[in-house]
Structures are given as structure tokens and as C-alpha cells.
Design a protein around this motif. Structure first.
Motif, PDB file in Angstrom:
ATOM      1  N   ASP A  97       0.818  -1.218   0.000  1.00 42.29           N
ATOM      2  CA  ASP A  97       0.000   0.000   0.000  1.00 42.29           C
ATOM      3  C   ASP A  97       0.849   1.263   0.000  1.00 42.29           C
ATOM      4  O   ASP A  97       0.481   2.273  -0.594  1.00 42.29           O
ATOM      5  N   GLY A  98       1.999   1.210   0.677  1.00 45.47           N
ATOM      6  CA  GLY A  98       2.871   2.374   0.736  1.00 45.47           C
ATOM      7  C   GLY A  98       3.914   2.401  -0.364  1.00 45.47           C
ATOM      8  O   GLY A  98       4.662   3.371  -0.472  1.00 45.47           O
ATOM      9  N   ILE A  99       3.974   1.350  -1.181  1.00 45.82           N
ATOM     10  CA  ILE A  99       5.003   1.212  -2.222  1.00 45.82           C
ATOM     11  C   ILE A  99       6.362   1.512  -1.601  1.00 45.82           C
ATOM     12  O   ILE A  99       7.130   2.370  -2.044  1.00 45.82           O
ATOM     13  N   GLY A 131       9.157   2.048  13.812  1.00 43.88           N
ATOM     14  CA  GLY A 131       9.796   2.429  12.550  1.00 43.88           C
ATOM     15  C   GLY A 131       8.942   2.071  11.353  1.00 43.88           C
ATOM     16  O   GLY A 131       8.733   2.893  10.447  1.00 43.88           O
ATOM     17  N   TYR A 132       8.425   0.845  11.324  1.00 44.66           N
ATOM     18  CA  TYR A 132       7.542   0.420  10.233  1.00 44.66           C
ATOM     19  C   TYR A 132       6.279   1.272  10.209  1.00 44.66           C
ATOM     20  O   TYR A 132       5.820   1.679   9.134  1.00 44.66           O
ATOM     21  N   GLU A 133       5.717   1.536  11.374  1.00 42.51           N
ATOM     22  CA  GLU A 133       4.447   2.261  11.432  1.00 42.51           C
ATOM     23  C   GLU A 133       4.601   3.669  10.867  1.00 42.51           C
ATOM     24  O   GLU A 133       3.775   4.132  10.066  1.00 42.51           O
ATOM     25  N   VAL A 134       5.651   4.359  11.263  1.00 43.71           N
ATOM     26  CA  VAL A 134       5.863   5.729  10.788  1.00 43.71           C
ATOM     27  C   VAL A 134       6.135   5.737   9.281  1.00 43.71           C
ATOM     28  O   VAL A 134       5.503   6.490   8.521  1.00 43.71           O
ATOM     29  N   ALA A 135       7.067   4.920   8.831  1.00 43.74           N
ATOM     30  CA  ALA A 135       7.424   4.902   7.405  1.00 43.74           C
ATOM     31  C   ALA A 135       6.223   4.546   6.540  1.00 43.74           C
ATOM     32  O   ALA A 135       5.965   5.192   5.512  1.00 43.74           O
ATOM     33  N   CYS A 136       5.482   3.535   6.946  1.00 48.21           N
ATOM     34  CA  CYS A 136       4.389   3.037   6.104  1.00 48.21           C
ATOM     35  C   CYS A 136       3.164   3.934   6.165  1.00 48.21           C
ATOM     36  O   CYS A 136       2.521   4.171   5.131  1.00 48.21           O
ATOM     37  N   ARG A 137       2.826   4.452   7.333  1.00 44.74           N
ATOM     38  CA  ARG A 137       1.614   5.292   7.419  1.00 44.74           C
ATOM     39  C   ARG A 137       1.780   6.576   6.616  1.00 44.74           C
ATOM     40  O   ARG A 137       0.861   7.012   5.925  1.00 44.74           O
ATOM     41  N   ILE A 138       2.939   7.180   6.704  1.00 46.50           N
ATOM     42  CA  ILE A 138       3.150   8.420   5.955  1.00 46.50           C
ATOM     43  C   ILE A 138       3.225   8.140   4.459  1.00 46.50           C
ATOM     44  O   ILE A 138       2.668   8.879   3.637  1.00 46.50           O
ATOM     45  N   SER A 139       3.886   7.041   4.068  1.00 49.85           N
ATOM     46  CA  SER A 139       3.949   6.728   2.640  1.00 49.85           C
ATOM     47  C   SER A 139       2.566   6.371   2.100  1.00 49.85           C
ATOM     48  O   SER A 139       2.199   6.780   0.992  1.00 49.85           O
ATOM     49  N   GLU A 140       1.783   5.631   2.864  1.00 54.71           N
ATOM     50  CA  GLU A 140       0.440   5.270   2.407  1.00 54.71           C
ATOM     51  C   GLU A 140      -0.455   6.497   2.242  1.00 54.71           C
ATOM     52  O   GLU A 140      -1.332   6.530   1.379  1.00 54.71           O
ATOM     53  N   ILE A 142       0.375   9.325   1.056  1.00 54.44           N
ATOM     54  CA  ILE A 142       0.702  10.117  -0.134  1.00 54.44           C
ATOM     55  C   ILE A 142       0.834   9.282  -1.408  1.00 54.44           C
ATOM     56  O   ILE A 142       1.091   9.828  -2.478  1.00 54.44           O
ATOM     57  N   GLN A 143       0.657   7.983  -1.307  1.00 50.50           N
ATOM     58  CA  GLN A 143       0.726   7.142  -2.506  1.00 50.50           C
ATOM     59  C   GLN A 143      -0.652   7.008  -3.155  1.00 50.50           C
ATOM     60  O   GLN A 143      -1.668   7.123  -2.472  1.00 50.50           O
ATOM     61  N   PRO A 144      -0.725   6.788  -4.466  1.00 55.33           N
ATOM     62  CA  PRO A 144       0.386   6.578  -5.409  1.00 55.33           C
ATOM     63  C   PRO A 144       0.968   7.864  -5.997  1.00 55.33           C
ATOM     64  O   PRO A 144       1.898   7.806  -6.793  1.00 55.33           O
ATOM     65  N   GLY A 145       0.404   9.020  -5.613  1.00 58.83           N
ATOM     66  CA  GLY A 145       0.883  10.277  -6.185  1.00 58.83           C
ATOM     67  C   GLY A 145       2.352  10.533  -5.928  1.00 58.83           C
ATOM     68  O   GLY A 145       3.048  11.126  -6.766  1.00 58.83           O
ATOM     69  N   HIS A 146       2.837  10.090  -4.785  1.00 59.62           N
ATOM     70  CA  HIS A 146       4.252  10.262  -4.433  1.00 59.62           C
ATOM     71  C   HIS A 146       5.150   9.593  -5.475  1.00 59.62           C
ATOM     72  O   HIS A 146       6.107  10.198  -5.976  1.00 59.62           O
ATOM     73  N   SER A 248      -6.547   9.847   6.612  1.00 61.07           N
ATOM     74  CA  SER A 248      -6.999   8.725   7.430  1.00 61.07           C
ATOM     75  C   SER A 248      -5.911   7.665   7.583  1.00 61.07           C
ATOM     76  O   SER A 248      -5.925   6.890   8.551  1.00 61.07           O
ATOM     77  N   LYS A 249      -4.971   7.627   6.648  1.00 64.23           N
ATOM     78  CA  LYS A 249      -3.897   6.641   6.721  1.00 64.23           C
ATOM     79  C   LYS A 249      -2.921   6.926   7.858  1.00 64.23           C
ATOM     80  O   LYS A 249      -2.136   6.057   8.249  1.00 64.23           O
TER      81      LYS A 249
END
Length: 453
Positions: A97-99, A131-140, A142-146, A248-249
Motif C-alpha cells: 500500500d505504501g510502495i 519504525g515500520y508504522e511511521v514509514a508506512c503510514r506516511i507513505s500510504e 501520499i501514494q500513489p501520487g508520491h 486517514s492513513k
């Protein structure tokens, strides 16, 4: 004064860092660590000579371990080297989901920075989860536009995960944790330009995430303060990094932690290539094609997988690992996609080279609509006698719904060890021995298992 996004997010993350149920999540953390070890050992097999040039001729001597090397270096040089090695084999985990590939930067940072100090198992588990939670929640969010803007989330958001994992290990309070993330948001970067023209620099995004995340952590630890609202405004992270933001992510859900959604790779290539590899393997199993039998191949898949991954000229191993046509062909002709399949020998194989040029990758709009819930590809093979054969994969091996077992993951580790020329049984014994105990100099003890004959 209205509470900003940073303050709200840190409230959730800090509370999570205090309340993680270690007993419930430690098995998944151990599994991610095992998988990470396969990835970095595979990287030693691929790039040991290149990293050796840096270690021996460029880097400063120091006390920090580089995986696979007797010579130790400075901390920053070890962060760079281990970051490169962790991602080059393309065997590290991801969250679709976060690519993003969170494990490579987060474990690299923890194991490199904390080499000289014991880590209590419970604190280690909490740091990895955060670490996983922060990286993935923020990436999710803004994806897929990021990705469509040209950013590599494993570099940008991986930086954030590194900083916050280190913050948990250092027992930061909420204010210092907030400053750490604000500083990290100002320093994260990673570009997908590294996928073009046969570039081999994709692992450099991981190494940069490790270094920049560590620097942000150190600055917060030294007392530097970041912006109070780094996510918002025209110069804020979200305005710079995403076309649209799904706020919401950002909400942390303790019963649905991001680390539990990690996939593990059975094949040594970009995850976007895996449905095509599996489809090729299945068609080979069913029909036993030879290269001369095949007139053309078409792979239909989702749109975001195609960009940077549909090339048919493959100049090096890094390019092969990013290439859906190449992956489809090694699946068809070799019946596998392991680390040996993406090799100089495969690049030199005229059958693989010629058939790769006959593969066309096209979008299926329904598959695009279903991503990221499903990662689908259909392969259609047309033979020289005009017959047509097809197979569809909608959930490649390694996804939580189609998981690799722990036995599969140890087999993967064995493959990486054999490829790198390391003693699998010693490495396996070391990894099995640290389960639920203190984590003490993981890289140093791993190197003992690697280097002792």
C-alpha cells in the motif's frame, strides 16, 4: 492553538511506543529480521567487491561492522555500506500500500548504530514496530501520487522510519520524538530517476535514508528543534511530496499494525515483476516451453507497475531486477526467480535476451483498479504454431494472504548464503539463538558466523 498534524501523529506514535504488546508482535519482528538477513547477505554476494573498494580505499577506519568484512569503519561509512548491501539483491520486504521497503533502512540503522550497546528484546521489538508504522503510514497517505511525482518512498519515508526507530531505542520523550520527526521530514529524499538508463543507484536511496535518518535523530538528541507544523503549508512535506493526501492513513491502529502487512520476496527482483515471474513459472510447469517454441509474450498488469519496468533492453543485473519482461522470461525458461536467475549468466544467455525483446507489457484497467488490494498479472504466450496459452496471478507468493512460511524464509536464507559463499548452518544457528533474547552487536556476531571457517 489548533493541534497540528505532527502533534496528533506523535501522540499516536508515542503512545504506541509505550504500549506495544511485545508478546503478540515479536514473532513478526523476528520474521522480518530473518528476512532482512537474507537480503543483506544476498547483497554481499552481489556487491562485495564494489563495497570492498570503498572500505579498503576510501572509508575511514573505525569500530563499526560492515556485513561480510573483517575491516571495520567509521559509523557513517558503515551506515552507507550496510545500507547499500541491504537493498541491492532486491530481496528485502515491503508494504504494497505504501510502495515502500521499510525493513532495509530500519534494520540497517538499528544494527549499525547500536552495535556497541545491548538492546533489550522488548525495546528492540517496539523500535522496529514504530519504525515500520511511521514509514508506512506516511507513505500510504501520499501514494500513489508520491511515486507518480518521481519519489522513491523507501528513501523519503524510509528516512522517517529510521529516525523514529532510533528515537524509541533512545527512549525519547514525546517532545524530543516530535522534534526528531520534524527534522527528519526536512531531510528525507529519494528519487526514482535511479531506475532509468541502466542506473545501479536504487540501493543508494536506502543508504541515504539510513544516514539522513540517523543524522535527524542525532540532531534531535542534541536539542535542535524542528518546525511545529512540518506536514502543512505550501512548503510542507505533504505539499512537496504528494498529489493528494489521505489523512486517514495517518491514524495508528493497534489491531492492524503496518508490520503485519509486510510481504516477503521469494524472487530477487522488484515486487512489480513477481506476478509475471509466477505466471511464467506456472506456464513452464504446465507446458514445458522451449525458447524456440515462443513467437511472442504479452503481460497485462496494473498501470503503476509498468512505468520504469517495461523495458526490453537490459544492460546489467540492476536493470534486469527492475524488468517485467526479463522476469517473465526467466520464469518461463528457468522456472525460478531466485538470486541465481538474475545474474550475469542470465544476462549473457542469448535465449533469455532474445525472448525478453519479444515481451510486450500492457495495462489492464481492471487490474489497475484493484491495486493495491491485488497485484495482478496475466501472461499470454503465443507459440510459433499459432497456439495461445495464458495464466493469471492475482496474489504472488509472499503476500500476507499467500505467505512464505518460516521454513521458506530459511530456505531463502540458505540461497543467499550459498550465493555469497557463506556458511549457512552457522548463520542459521546464530539467528535462531537470538530469538527473544537481548540483541547484542547483531552485525558483529553475524560477521563471526560469516567469516569463521
Amino acid at each position: 492553538m489548533n493541534m497540528g498534524l505532527l502533534e496528533k501523529f506523535i501522540d499516536d506514535i508515542y503512545e504506541l511506543s509505550q504500549s506495544v504488546n511485545v508478546t503478540h508482535i515479536e514473532e513478526q519482528v523476528y520474521t522480518c529480521m530473518l528476512d532482512y538477513t537474507s537480503a543483506i547477505i544476498g547483497g554481499c554476494g552481489l556487491w562485495k567487491d564494489r563495497v570492498a573498494t570503498l572500505v579498503e580505499n576510501v572509508f575511514e577506519l573505525g569500530e563499526y561492522e560492515v556485513v561480510g568484512f573483517k575491516q571495520t569503519t567509521s559509523l557513517q561509512d558503515a551506515l552507507l555500506s550496510n545500507g547499500l548491501l541491504s537493498h541491492v539483491a532486491e530481496l528485502d520486504d515491503g508494504v504494497i500500500d505504501g510502495i515502500i521497503h521499510p525493513g532495509a533502512p530500519i534494520f540497517t540503522a538499528i544494527f549499525t548504530v547500536w552495535q556497541k550497546m545491548e538492546i533489550e528484546w522488548s525495546v528492540f521489538v517496539k523500535a522496529v514496530v514504530v519504525g515500520y508504522e511511521v514509514a508506512c503510514r506516511i507513505s500510504e497517505a501520499i501514494q500513489p501520487g508520491h511515486k507518480l511525482l518521481g519519489y522513491h518512498a523507501s528513501g523519503t519515508c524510509g528516512t522517517l522510519g529510521v529516525t523514529m526507530a532510533l528515537a524509541v531505542l533512545a527512549h525519547f520523550d514525546k517532545k524530543r520524538m516530535s522534534n526528531a520527526l520534524a527534522i527528519s521530514l526536512a531531510s528525507s529524499h529519494g528519487t526514482l530517476k535511479v531506475l532509468e538508463d541502466g542506473s545501479e543507484l536504487k540501493p543508494y536511496n536506502i543508504a541515504s535514508a539510513v544516514i539522513n535518518g540517523f543524522i535527524a535523530f542525532q540532531m534531535a538528541n542534541a536539542g535542535f528543534e524542528g518546525a511545529k507544523k512540518p506536514f502543512e503549508g505550501e512548503a510542507g512535506f505533504f505539499a512537496q511530496m504528494g498529489k493528494e493526501v489521505d489523512y486517514s492513513k495517518l491514524i495508528v491502529k493497534k489491531d492492524a499494525l503496518c508490520i503485519n502487512r509486510a510481504y516477503f520476496k521469494p524472487y530477487a527482483s522488484c515486487r512489480y515483476t513477481h506476478p509475471a515471474i509466477e505466471a511464467g513459472m506456472k506456464l513452464r510447469e504446465l507446458y514445458g516451453f522451449q525458447a524456440d517454441d515462443i513467437k511472442s509474450v504479452e503481460v497485462a498488469t496494473y498501470s503503476i507497475a509498468i512505468r520504469h519496468h517495461d523495458h526490453t533492453e537490459v544492460p546489467n543485473v540492476s536493470s534486469a531486477k527492475m524488468c517485467i519482461p526479463f522476469g517473465a522470461v526467466v520464469g518461463l525458461l528457468k522456472g525460478s526467480g531466485g538470486i541465481d536467475a538474475f545474474s550475469e549468466d542470465s544476462l549473457a544467455d542469448s535465449r533469455i535476451k532474445n525472448l525478453t525483446r519479444k515481451v510486450r507489457v500492457v495495462e489492464n484497467s481492471e487490474y489497475s483498479r484493484q491495486f493495491p488490494k491485488k497485484s495482478i498479472a496475466t501472461m499470454v504466450v503465443i507459440t510459433e504454431d499459432g497456439k495461445q496459452y495464458s495464466h493469471t496471478i492475482d496474489c504472488p507468493k509472499g503476500e500476507p494472504k499467500n505467505p512464505m512460511t518460516q521454513s521458506d524464509l530459511f530456505t531463502k536464507l540458505e540461497g543467499s548464503c550459498c550465493y555469497a559463499g557463506f556458511n549457512y548452518l552457522k548463520i542459521k544457528g546464530y539467528i535462531q539463538g537470538i530469538r527473544h533474547n537481548k540483541v547484542i552487536n547483531y552485525f558483529g556476531n553475524l560477521n563471526k558466523a560469516i567469516l569463521e571457517k
